[in-house]
Motif scaffolding. Structure first.
Motif, PDB file in Angstrom:
ATOM      1  N   ALA A   1      -4.186   0.916  -2.408  1.00 21.10           N
ATOM      2  CA  ALA A   1      -3.405   2.034  -2.951  1.00 21.10           C
ATOM      3  C   ALA A   1      -4.176   2.806  -4.019  1.00 21.10           C
ATOM      4  O   ALA A   1      -3.864   3.964  -4.288  1.00 21.10           O
TER       5      ALA A   1
ATOM      6  N   ASP B   1      -1.248   9.813   3.025  1.00 24.76           N
ATOM      7  CA  ASP B   1      -1.596   8.418   3.266  1.00 24.76           C
ATOM      8  C   ASP B   1      -0.350   7.555   3.455  1.00 24.76           C
ATOM      9  O   ASP B   1      -0.339   6.630   4.269  1.00 24.76           O
ATOM     10  N   THR B   2       0.706   7.881   2.702  1.00 24.50           N
ATOM     11  CA  THR B   2       1.963   7.140   2.848  1.00 24.50           C
ATOM     12  C   THR B   2       2.539   7.329   4.243  1.00 24.50           C
ATOM     13  O   THR B   2       3.061   6.385   4.849  1.00 24.50           O
TER      14      THR B   2
ATOM     15  N   GLY C   1      -9.916   0.360  -7.379  1.00 22.50           N
ATOM     16  CA  GLY C   1      -9.393  -0.073  -6.087  1.00 22.50           C
ATOM     17  C   GLY C   1     -10.401  -0.854  -5.274  1.00 22.50           C
ATOM     18  O   GLY C   1     -10.058  -1.851  -4.631  1.00 22.50           O
TER      19      GLY C   1
ATOM     20  N   ALA D   1      -1.706  11.309  -1.422  1.00 27.73           N
ATOM     21  CA  ALA D   1      -0.943  10.062  -1.332  1.00 27.73           C
ATOM     22  C   ALA D   1       0.223  10.189  -0.360  1.00 27.73           C
ATOM     23  O   ALA D   1       0.547   9.244   0.358  1.00 27.73           O
TER      24      ALA D   1
ATOM     25  N   PRO E   1      -5.596   7.355  -1.905  1.00 28.15           N
ATOM     26  CA  PRO E   1      -5.223   8.687  -2.388  1.00 28.15           C
ATOM     27  C   PRO E   1      -6.368   9.413  -3.065  1.00 28.15           C
ATOM     28  O   PRO E   1      -6.405  10.644  -3.094  1.00 28.15           O
TER      29      PRO E   1
ATOM     30  N   GLY F   1      -1.449   7.549  -6.886  1.00 30.34           N
ATOM     31  CA  GLY F   1      -2.111   8.847  -6.724  1.00 30.34           C
ATOM     32  C   GLY F   1      -1.873   9.747  -7.921  1.00 30.34           C
ATOM     33  O   GLY F   1      -2.784  10.429  -8.403  1.00 30.34           O
TER      34      GLY F   1
ATOM     35  N   PHE G   1       0.832  -1.201   0.000  1.00 28.87           N
ATOM     36  CA  PHE G   1       0.000   0.000   0.000  1.00 28.87           C
ATOM     37  C   PHE G   1       0.868   1.254   0.000  1.00 28.87           C
ATOM     38  O   PHE G   1       0.761   2.124  -0.877  1.00 28.87           O
TER      39      PHE G   1
ATOM     40  N   LEU H   1       1.369   3.800  -3.410  1.00 27.81           N
ATOM     41  CA  LEU H   1       0.198   4.661  -3.488  1.00 27.81           C
ATOM     42  C   LEU H   1       0.511   6.072  -3.967  1.00 27.81           C
ATOM     43  O   LEU H   1      -0.357   6.722  -4.547  1.00 27.81           O
TER      44      LEU H   1
END
Length: 497
Positions: free
Chosen positions: A113, A397-398, A81, A394, A117, A66, A58, A62
């Motif tokens: 992933a 989220d990362t 997704g 992204a 995003p 993104g 993920f 991602l």
């Protein structure tokens, strides 16, 4: 534009449903880990990989996904997704070995992933007014926290009345609802000039997996083991190469210029720390409650619920708190409040923890998370140009996923190492000793299967205290890091964040 504007709150609902299957999946799994360990004979390191393989896939792809979503359509990628994640969940539920489960968990990470995003980037596209965007992100953060918090309760109910396989099957109806809802209400949005950094993505996958493998294996073997040294060295070398190439790439997956903005860097660090503490707590306390303290899965889920309540309360008052006291105080104060929750665990950690300390500790920890996450996320997204909303989302989220992966890898390795050092001192025959070293679940199974009942109580007491000692030192470490980070946030984050 009017279509998007009129349906923006309904669109937020669709995004929250889609996002919930990701957040539910991990925390539902936390409660299922003891059952999976017992059924599939999974060791502690295998349990770490079941959780981490999903997060690493993920997190490592991602940002690139993104950018591709920005280019080819954020709504389209969100729907892709949802389909991928649902199919992978079906495969995970049908798994009959740890290898199969780890494989399908990696595919779940691939699907996630595509989803994550898209959520924040679509929110940024739909909500152009800063005040409305803050409220929307606050609701998104609250649902994020609630779905994570409800995960253990739902997982506990499923484990108690069915089997661990159903913690994955539950994603299928949610996936269908999210797909239909998103298809109906969400607008499509693009940034045709966006480009994906595929070379950067490959390097990112390599260095993250190498570092994680080295950290997890260090907990099983030792930090001096040659395989650990090789894995960590490969990870660090590839990481250095990744950074070097990213700084020279005109469409890098990580725009390093964003880190020059304190309104981006400090909140990102705050979110990372919050998630690090939350994921680590759920991973270990779920095993502590069920295996060591003897609660069933549903009871273990209930004991984790105060964290959900705390997140909901904190997120509800976070926006007003920022307007009145400023983002630095709310974010930094939230981190310190979260540390107080861990401090309660430090002073009460035992094989039979008092009920009040569990409930109050999780409530306080969740309250701090709820205060800090919405303004941190809003500060991050507000620091990013709208054209790069997908990449910015992204990146956010990362940060969340990498801190979760590192929490499982680092804290899991730390706890496992302390546990093994204690267990190796136990006098037992080689076969029993091997079982004791596999995991706390395997240790309990092996001990209770011994024909000599008089040995049970003493051996169980030894392995339980070995596991508790690892958790105790982990909580001390988390508490110190959180307090220091909260102070740094108060000092470094601009007041107009």
């Amino acid at each position: 534009m009017s279509y998007t504007y009129e349906k923006r709150w309904a669109g937020l609902g669709a995004l929250c449903v889609a996002m919930s299957i990701i957040t539910l999946d991990n925390t539902v799994l936390d409660v299922a880990l003891p059952s999976i360990s017992n059924d599939l004979k999974a060791s502690m390191s295998e349990l770490q990989w079941i959780v981490d393989i999903y997060i690493l896939f993920f997190a490592s792809i991602l940002i690139t996904i993104g950018a591709l979503g920005d280019q080819f359509g954020r709504k389209r990628f969100l729907k892709i997704g949802i389909v991928l994640f649902s199919l992978a969940s079906l495969g995970a539920g049908l798994s009959t070995s740890t290898i199969e489960l780890i494989l399908f968990r990696s595919l779940s990470g691939f699907g996630a992933a595509f989803i994550m995003p898209s959520t924040l980037s679509i929110i940024t596209h739909m909500f152009t007014d800063p005040d409305e965007r803050m409220k929307a992100i606050g609701l998104w953060s609250m649902i994020f926290g609630l779905s994570q918090g409800l995960g253990p309760l739902i997982g506990g109910f499923i484990i108690e009345y069915t089997s661990w396989h159903w913690v994955f099957f539950i994603n299928l109806p949610i996936g269908v609802i999210a797909f239909v809802y998103a298809s109906w209400v969400l607008p499509e949005s693009h940034n045709k000039s966006a480009k994906a950094d595929l070379v950067g993505m490959v390097l990112c996958v390599i260095f993250l997996f190498a570092l994680t493998y080295g950290i997890i294996e260090a907990g099983v073997k030792s930090w001096s083991d040659p395989a650990v040294h090789i894995s960590l060295s490969i990870g660090l070398i590839v990481c250095a190469l990744f950074i070097l190439l990213e700084r020279r790439c005109s469409y890098a997956m990580i725009p390093f210029e964003l880190f020059e903005k304190r309104t981006f860097t400090i909140p990102s660090f705050a979110i990372a720390l919050i998630v690090f503490g939350m994921v680590g707590s759920m991973f270990f306390f779920s095993q502590l409650f069920q295996t060591v303290e003897g609660y069933n899965a549903f009871e273990a889920g209930l004991l984790l619920m105060p964290m959900t309540l705390g997140v909901a309360i904190g997120a509800k008052f976070s926006s007003n708190g920022v307007k009145r006291y400023g983002a630095p105080l709310i974010i930094g104060g939230g981190i310190i409040i979260s540390a107080l929750g861990m401090a309660i665990f430090v002073v009460t950690m035992d094989v039979h923890m008092p009920l009040w300390s569990i409930l109050v500790g999780f409530l306080v920890q969740g309250l701090g998370m709820g205060f800090a996450m919405p303004p941190s996320t809003d500060s991050i997204m507000g620091s990013i140009p709208k054209a790069k909303a997908g990449v910015g989302s992204a990146l956010n989220d990362t940060t969340i996923e990498l801190s979760a992966a590192m929490s499982i890898a680092i804290l899991g390795s730390y706890v496992n190492r302390i546990y093994l050092l204690h267990v190796k001192e136990i006098e037992a025959d080689p076969t029993l000793l091997k079982a004791l070293q596999t995991s706390i679940q395997a240790a309990h199974q092996a001990i209770t299967a011994l024909p000599d009942v008089s040995l049970h109580e003493n051996l169980l007491n030894l392995v339980d205290h070995a596991f508790i000692d690892g958790m105790y030192h982990t909580m001390i470490l988390g508490c110190i890091l959180s307090v220091l980070s909260g102070i740094l946030t108060l000092w470094l984050l601009p007041k107009n964040a």
